[in-house]
Motif scaffolding. Sequence first.
Motif, PDB file in Angstrom:
ATOM      1  N   SER A 162     -13.102  24.729 -32.227  1.00  0.00           N
ATOM      2  CA  SER A 162     -12.986  24.052 -33.510  1.00  0.00           C
ATOM      3  C   SER A 162     -12.708  22.565 -33.325  1.00  0.00           C
ATOM      4  N   PRO A 163     -13.424  21.730 -34.047  1.00  0.00           N
ATOM      5  CA  PRO A 163     -13.115  20.291 -33.986  1.00  0.00           C
ATOM      6  C   PRO A 163     -11.804  19.974 -34.702  1.00  0.00           C
ATOM      7  N   PHE A 164     -11.227  20.968 -35.359  1.00  0.00           N
ATOM      8  CA  PHE A 164      -9.988  20.768 -36.106  1.00  0.00           C
ATOM      9  C   PHE A 164      -8.758  21.257 -35.336  1.00  0.00           C
ATOM     10  N   ALA A 165      -8.928  21.626 -34.073  1.00  0.00           N
ATOM     11  CA  ALA A 165      -7.787  22.053 -33.263  1.00  0.00           C
ATOM     12  C   ALA A 165      -6.789  20.906 -33.173  1.00  0.00           C
ATOM     13  N   ASP A 166      -5.517  21.278 -33.284  1.00  0.00           N
ATOM     14  CA  ASP A 166      -4.498  20.233 -33.234  1.00  0.00           C
ATOM     15  C   ASP A 166      -3.530  20.496 -32.081  1.00  0.00           C
ATOM     16  N   GLU A 167      -2.565  19.610 -31.935  1.00  0.00           N
ATOM     17  CA  GLU A 167      -1.616  19.705 -30.830  1.00  0.00           C
ATOM     18  C   GLU A 167      -0.841  21.021 -30.846  1.00  0.00           C
ATOM     19  N   ALA A 168      -0.459  21.481 -32.006  1.00  0.00           N
ATOM     20  CA  ALA A 168       0.304  22.734 -32.100  1.00  0.00           C
ATOM     21  C   ALA A 168      -0.514  23.906 -31.578  1.00  0.00           C
ATOM     22  N   GLN A 169      -1.786  23.949 -31.876  1.00  0.00           N
ATOM     23  CA  GLN A 169      -2.636  25.033 -31.392  1.00  0.00           C
ATOM     24  C   GLN A 169      -2.822  24.950 -29.877  1.00  0.00           C
ATOM     25  N   MET A 170      -2.961  23.748 -29.364  1.00  0.00           N
ATOM     26  CA  MET A 170      -3.106  23.596 -27.923  1.00  0.00           C
ATOM     27  C   MET A 170      -1.807  23.983 -27.207  1.00  0.00           C
ATOM     28  N   THR A 171      -0.684  23.629 -27.798  1.00  0.00           N
ATOM     29  CA  THR A 171       0.612  23.998 -27.236  1.00  0.00           C
ATOM     30  C   THR A 171       0.784  25.513 -27.254  1.00  0.00           C
ATOM     31  N   ALA A 172       0.254  26.174 -28.271  1.00  0.00           N
ATOM     32  CA  ALA A 172       0.333  27.637 -28.352  1.00  0.00           C
ATOM     33  C   ALA A 172      -0.417  28.290 -27.194  1.00  0.00           C
ATOM     34  N   ILE A 173      -1.533  27.724 -26.795  1.00  0.00           N
ATOM     35  CA  ILE A 173      -2.281  28.264 -25.650  1.00  0.00           C
ATOM     36  C   ILE A 173      -1.397  28.227 -24.412  1.00  0.00           C
ATOM     37  N   VAL A 174      -0.806  27.082 -24.170  1.00  0.00           N
ATOM     38  CA  VAL A 174       0.054  26.925 -22.993  1.00  0.00           C
ATOM     39  C   VAL A 174       1.222  27.914 -23.059  1.00  0.00           C
ATOM     40  N   ALA A 175       1.841  28.033 -24.216  1.00  0.00           N
ATOM     41  CA  ALA A 175       2.989  28.940 -24.366  1.00  0.00           C
ATOM     42  C   ALA A 175       2.595  30.376 -24.071  1.00  0.00           C
ATOM     43  N   HIS A 176       1.449  30.823 -24.560  1.00  0.00           N
ATOM     44  CA  HIS A 176       1.013  32.203 -24.324  1.00  0.00           C
ATOM     45  C   HIS A 176       0.675  32.445 -22.857  1.00  0.00           C
ATOM     46  N   VAL A 177       0.067  31.463 -22.228  1.00  0.00           N
ATOM     47  CA  VAL A 177      -0.232  31.604 -20.796  1.00  0.00           C
ATOM     48  C   VAL A 177       1.070  31.699 -20.005  1.00  0.00           C
ATOM     49  N   LEU A 178       2.037  30.852 -20.323  1.00  0.00           N
ATOM     50  CA  LEU A 178       3.315  30.885 -19.612  1.00  0.00           C
ATOM     51  C   LEU A 178       4.052  32.200 -19.845  1.00  0.00           C
ATOM     52  N   GLN A 179       4.007  32.731 -21.061  1.00  0.00           N
ATOM     53  CA  GLN A 179       4.639  34.019 -21.338  1.00  0.00           C
ATOM     54  C   GLN A 179       3.989  35.130 -20.519  1.00  0.00           C
ATOM     55  N   ALA A 180       2.672  35.117 -20.462  1.00  0.00           N
ATOM     56  CA  ALA A 180       1.956  36.137 -19.685  1.00  0.00           C
ATOM     57  C   ALA A 180       2.264  35.988 -18.202  1.00  0.00           C
ATOM     58  N   LEU A 181       2.297  34.765 -17.717  1.00  0.00           N
ATOM     59  CA  LEU A 181       2.617  34.514 -16.315  1.00  0.00           C
ATOM     60  C   LEU A 181       3.996  35.070 -15.978  1.00  0.00           C
ATOM     61  N   GLU A 182       4.972  34.779 -16.814  1.00  0.00           N
ATOM     62  CA  GLU A 182       6.334  35.271 -16.576  1.00  0.00           C
ATOM     63  C   GLU A 182       6.391  36.797 -16.618  1.00  0.00           C
ATOM     64  N   ALA A 183       5.673  37.401 -17.551  1.00  0.00           N
ATOM     65  CA  ALA A 183       5.676  38.869 -17.664  1.00  0.00           C
ATOM     66  C   ALA A 183       5.038  39.507 -16.446  1.00  0.00           C
ATOM     67  N   VAL A 184       3.927  38.967 -15.992  1.00  0.00           N
ATOM     68  CA  VAL A 184       3.242  39.513 -14.805  1.00  0.00           C
ATOM     69  C   VAL A 184       4.118  39.341 -13.579  1.00  0.00           C
ATOM     70  N   HIS A 185       4.751  38.189 -13.453  1.00  0.00           N
ATOM     71  CA  HIS A 185       5.641  37.965 -12.315  1.00  0.00           C
ATOM     72  C   HIS A 185       6.802  38.963 -12.344  1.00  0.00           C
ATOM     73  N   ALA A 186       7.385  39.171 -13.516  1.00  0.00           N
ATOM     74  CA  ALA A 186       8.504  40.109 -13.646  1.00  0.00           C
ATOM     75  C   ALA A 186       8.059  41.529 -13.300  1.00  0.00           C
ATOM     76  N   GLU A 187       6.858  41.921 -13.715  1.00  0.00           N
ATOM     77  CA  GLU A 187       6.335  43.249 -13.364  1.00  0.00           C
ATOM     78  C   GLU A 187       6.180  43.387 -11.865  1.00  0.00           C
ATOM     79  N   GLY A 188       5.715  42.322 -11.217  1.00  0.00           N
ATOM     80  CA  GLY A 188       5.538  42.337  -9.762  1.00  0.00           C
ATOM     81  C   GLY A 188       6.852  42.444  -9.020  1.00  0.00           C
ATOM     82  N   GLU A 189       7.883  41.843  -9.572  1.00  0.00           N
ATOM     83  CA  GLU A 189       9.210  41.889  -8.957  1.00  0.00           C
ATOM     84  C   GLU A 189       9.774  43.303  -9.003  1.00  0.00           C
ATOM     85  N   LYS A 190       9.414  44.062 -10.040  1.00  0.00           N
ATOM     86  CA  LYS A 190       9.926  45.435 -10.194  1.00  0.00           C
ATOM     87  C   LYS A 190       9.268  46.394  -9.214  1.00  0.00           C
ATOM     88  N   SER A 191       8.010  46.075  -8.802  1.00  0.00           N
ATOM     89  CA  SER A 191       7.295  47.019  -7.933  1.00  0.00           C
ATOM     90  C   SER A 191       7.647  46.841  -6.487  1.00  0.00           C
TER      91      SER A 191
END
Length: 114
Positions: free
Chosen positions: A85-114
């Motif tokens: 979208s040409p209407f993407a704004d900073e908040a939407q871009m920040t949301a992408i980063v936040a979701h990637v970081l959340q997934a990264l942390e969750a995957v890392h935590a799962e790996g630590e348990k195994s």
Amino acid sequence: ENVGPVTLFRVYPPGIDTFTVKQRERHNPEHRQQLLEHNAFNRRVFNRIHDDAMAGHGVALSMTDCYRTTDYGEPISALKSYVLSPFADEAQMTAIVAHVLQALEAVHAEGEKS
């Protein structure tokens, strides 16, 4: 008629020097196993993001299994962000980063348990 950028990127487990790992993985065959582990880590992060997106939470990203090949012939995987979208704004871009970081942390935590 591309209205926005396509960004390819990789994520790494905590403790990895992201400024030097790319060169080692790409050029040094002694780091093949680490590359394969990081490719698998990126796949797990992508799967987590995808599952969240399909459940109506988070963002939809894509992934490529070979955005580039190492000097020694191994594929390097990457996550992909498409801004459609040409209407993407900073908040939407920040949301992408936040979701990637959340997934990264969750995957890392799962790996630590195994």
